[in-house]
Design a protein around this motif. Structure first.
Motif, mmCIF file in Angstrom:
data_model
loop_
_atom_site.group_PDB
_atom_site.id
_atom_site.type_symbol
_atom_site.label_atom_id
_atom_site.label_comp_id
_atom_site.label_asym_id
_atom_site.label_seq_id
_atom_site.Cartn_x
_atom_site.Cartn_y
_atom_site.Cartn_z
ATOM 1 N N THR A 1 -9.260 50.800 68.535
ATOM 2 C CA THR A 1 -9.649 50.791 67.124
ATOM 3 C C THR A 1 -11.044 50.196 66.963
ATOM 4 O O THR A 1 -11.357 49.150 67.542
ATOM 5 N N GLY A 2 -11.869 50.844 66.165
ATOM 6 C CA GLY A 2 -13.173 50.277 65.866
ATOM 7 C C GLY A 2 -13.023 48.939 65.164
ATOM 8 O O GLY A 2 -12.084 48.743 64.368
ATOM 9 N N HIS A 3 -13.915 48.016 65.446
ATOM 10 C CA HIS A 3 -13.812 46.699 64.827
ATOM 11 C C HIS A 3 -15.156 45.993 64.813
ATOM 12 O O HIS A 3 -16.097 46.404 65.494
ATOM 13 N N VAL A 4 -15.210 44.951 64.035
ATOM 14 C CA VAL A 4 -16.403 44.122 63.917
ATOM 15 C C VAL A 4 -16.070 42.732 64.431
ATOM 16 O O VAL A 4 -14.977 42.213 64.194
ATOM 17 N N MET A 5 -17.013 42.148 65.169
ATOM 18 C CA MET A 5 -16.944 40.743 65.571
ATOM 19 C C MET A 5 -18.041 40.009 64.816
ATOM 20 O O MET A 5 -19.181 40.492 64.746
ATOM 21 N N ALA A 6 -17.720 38.855 64.249
ATOM 22 C CA ALA A 6 -18.693 38.140 63.427
ATOM 23 C C ALA A 6 -18.443 36.639 63.498
ATOM 24 O O ALA A 6 -17.377 36.184 63.923
ATOM 25 N N ASP A 7 -19.451 35.890 63.049
ATOM 26 C CA ASP A 7 -19.320 34.427 63.054
ATOM 27 C C ASP A 7 -18.435 33.943 61.919
ATOM 28 O O ASP A 7 -17.987 32.796 61.916
ATOM 29 N N SER A 8 -18.171 34.812 60.904
ATOM 30 C CA SER A 8 -17.361 34.427 59.758
ATOM 31 C C SER A 8 -16.654 35.667 59.219
ATOM 32 O O SER A 8 -17.028 36.796 59.567
ATOM 33 N N PRO A 9 -15.641 35.504 58.360
ATOM 34 C CA PRO A 9 -14.942 36.669 57.789
ATOM 35 C C PRO A 9 -15.801 37.346 56.728
ATOM 36 O O PRO A 9 -15.628 37.164 55.531
ATOM 37 N N VAL A 10 -16.749 38.155 57.179
ATOM 38 C CA VAL A 10 -17.775 38.730 56.315
ATOM 39 C C VAL A 10 -17.187 39.755 55.355
ATOM 40 O O VAL A 10 -16.099 40.297 55.577
ATOM 41 N N ASP A 11 -17.952 40.054 54.295
ATOM 42 C CA ASP A 11 -17.498 41.015 53.294
ATOM 43 C C ASP A 11 -17.828 42.443 53.728
ATOM 44 O O ASP A 11 -18.457 42.681 54.762
ATOM 45 N N ALA A 12 -17.411 43.392 52.879
ATOM 46 C CA ALA A 12 -17.576 44.807 53.220
ATOM 47 C C ALA A 12 -19.039 45.193 53.374
ATOM 48 O O ALA A 12 -19.381 46.028 54.228
ATOM 49 N N ALA A 13 -19.902 44.604 52.572
ATOM 50 C CA ALA A 13 -21.326 44.937 52.661
ATOM 51 C C ALA A 13 -21.899 44.526 54.010
ATOM 52 O O ALA A 13 -22.672 45.269 54.629
ATOM 53 N N ALA A 14 -21.512 43.332 54.480
ATOM 54 C CA ALA A 14 -21.990 42.864 55.777
ATOM 55 C C ALA A 14 -21.415 43.706 56.910
ATOM 56 O O ALA A 14 -22.102 44.009 57.893
ATOM 57 N N VAL A 15 -20.143 44.091 56.782
ATOM 58 C CA VAL A 15 -19.518 44.946 57.794
ATOM 59 C C VAL A 15 -20.269 46.269 57.904
ATOM 60 O O VAL A 15 -20.504 46.784 59.000
ATOM 61 N N ALA A 16 -20.658 46.829 56.773
ATOM 62 C CA ALA A 16 -21.369 48.107 56.772
ATOM 63 C C ALA A 16 -22.721 48.010 57.475
ATOM 64 O O ALA A 16 -23.224 49.011 57.993
ATOM 65 N N LYS A 17 -23.293 46.815 57.507
ATOM 66 C CA LYS A 17 -24.601 46.617 58.126
ATOM 67 C C LYS A 17 -24.508 46.018 59.529
ATOM 68 O O LYS A 17 -25.523 45.628 60.113
ATOM 69 N N ALA A 18 -23.297 45.935 60.063
ATOM 70 C CA ALA A 18 -23.118 45.319 61.376
ATOM 71 C C ALA A 18 -23.950 46.036 62.439
ATOM 72 O O ALA A 18 -24.043 47.269 62.452
ATOM 73 N N VAL A 19 -24.534 45.261 63.336
ATOM 74 C CA VAL A 19 -25.369 45.813 64.406
ATOM 75 C C VAL A 19 -24.469 46.409 65.491
ATOM 76 O O VAL A 19 -23.478 45.779 65.885
ATOM 77 N N PRO A 20 -24.750 47.610 65.982
ATOM 78 C CA PRO A 20 -23.956 48.153 67.097
ATOM 79 C C PRO A 20 -23.950 47.184 68.279
ATOM 80 O O PRO A 20 -24.977 46.593 68.615
ATOM 81 N N PHE A 21 -22.791 47.039 68.909
ATOM 82 C CA PHE A 21 -22.645 46.051 69.975
ATOM 83 C C PHE A 21 -23.649 46.267 71.089
ATOM 84 O O PHE A 21 -24.236 45.305 71.604
ATOM 85 N N GLU A 22 -23.866 47.520 71.490
ATOM 86 C CA GLU A 22 -24.771 47.796 72.602
ATOM 87 C C GLU A 22 -26.197 47.345 72.282
ATOM 88 O O GLU A 22 -26.882 46.774 73.130
ATOM 89 N N GLN A 23 -26.614 47.592 71.055
ATOM 90 C CA GLN A 23 -27.951 47.164 70.637
ATOM 91 C C GLN A 23 -28.045 45.648 70.577
ATOM 92 O O GLN A 23 -29.029 45.048 71.016
ATOM 93 N N TRP A 24 -27.010 45.035 70.050
ATOM 94 C CA TRP A 24 -26.966 43.563 69.941
ATOM 95 C C TRP A 24 -26.938 42.898 71.313
ATOM 96 O O TRP A 24 -27.634 41.936 71.572
#
Length: 309
Positions: free
Chosen positions: A71-94
């Motif tokens: 399943t696609g997912h986001v890893m973050a330093d905090s439980p971010v909101d939908a706007a931040a999730v939409a702007k998440a950096v691709p893992f490979e680039q990060w």
């Protein structure tokens, strides 16, 4: 082979891949859906996992998490909101940029992020019913084998000792087994912890998996388990979802598909190994199950394996 080992073995492809990452400050990265299983182990600090369509999961130091269906997912330093999730950096680039620090300076969070390649065309029902996210928190006295595997893995990463090229993939394979075993021990969801906890059904499954080529009948299997045929049929079908002989047919063909993919064995040799009297009999049954011939299946499976798909 036991049922859990078999369920993993028939879907595992190649070696697991992983990245060790260190990061500090504010960060939010996306891992795309993957035709396999993802995992994360938090070695230092804490972070959050936000699965697509699921609730956020807080991860602390020593926690392990399995994403068994890719399943696609986001890893973050905090439980971010939908706007931040939409702007998440691709893992490979990060990972390849400044956001992930792999040098000697330690960040606030250190993680092992990786994935296992799986062949989902023959997913065992035990694997299929794993939840979207299997979170195994680091609790005192909880899952000691998993904790030991995490400690060994962490030590191997730090030391880079001779033989690490063999030790690391082996420890990652062990991590997968222990994560699934720990989920089963929790017993909070899914039917298969109950299936393997039932002495009659578990004994029947062990017999079928130990020797799928044997000339099994309902009567022979019931005698092996030590119960009557009606008792075995009732309990097996209620827990597994299909009668014993139907499960055996499906398992034989699943093993045959694995042998076609992973070995150069002739169709006749594969037929003997899974209990079919002739290549024709296996081909007929295989076509009903998979909708293709064994030869075409082998060619496509090996092509996909070579291409890394």
């Amino acid at each position: 082979m036991d049922v859990v080992s078999d369920a993993i073995s028939v879907v595992r492809l190649g070696r697991p891949s992983f990245d060790r990452v260190r990061v500090g400050g504010s960060w939010c990265v996306r891992l795309r859906p993957y035709d396999g299983a993802g995992f994360h182990v938090v070695l230092e600090g804490g972070c959050w996992l936000l699965p697509d369509g699921g609730a956020p999961v807080s991860l602390g130091v020593g926690d392990a998490v399995l994403v068994p269906h890719g399943t696609g997912h986001v890893m973050a330093d905090s439980p971010v909101d939908a706007a931040a999730v939409a702007k998440a950096v691709p893992f490979e680039q990060w990972r390849d940029g400044a956001g992930s620090r792999t040098g000697p300076d330690r960040g606030e969070v250190e993680m092992l992020c990786g994935k296992y390649r799986l062949d989902r065309s023959r997913l065992h029902p035990l694997m299929a019913e794993l939840p979207k996210v299997v979170h195994l928190p680091n609790r005192v006295g909880g899952h000691p084998e998993l904790r030991a595997a995490v400690d060994l893995l962490s030590g191997e990463l730090d030391a880079r000792r001779p033989g690490s090229c063999i030790a690391l993939p082996s420890l990652l394979d062990l991590l997968l087994v222990y994560m699934i075993r720990s989920w089963m021990a929790e017993g909070t969801s899914g039917a298969w912890p109950g299936v393997l906890g039932d002495p009659v059904t578990a004994a029947a499954l062990r017999a079928l998996h130990s020797d799928p080529a044997a000339p099994w009948t309902s009567a022979r299997l019931a005698a092996e388990v030590g119960v009557s045929r009606p008792t075995l049929a009732r309990r097996f079908a209620a827990l597994v979802g299909r009668p014993p002989m139907a499960y055996l047919t499906w398992w034989r063909l699943t093993v045959a598909a694995t042998l076609l993919r992973d070995t150069p064995d002739t169709l006749a040799a594969v037929a003997r190994r899974v209990g079919y009297g002739s290549p024709y009999a296996l081909s007929h049954a295989f076509g009903r199950e998979f909708g293709t011939t064994p030869g075409r299946y082998r060619a496509e499976a090996q092509r996909r394996l070579a291409d890394g798909q």
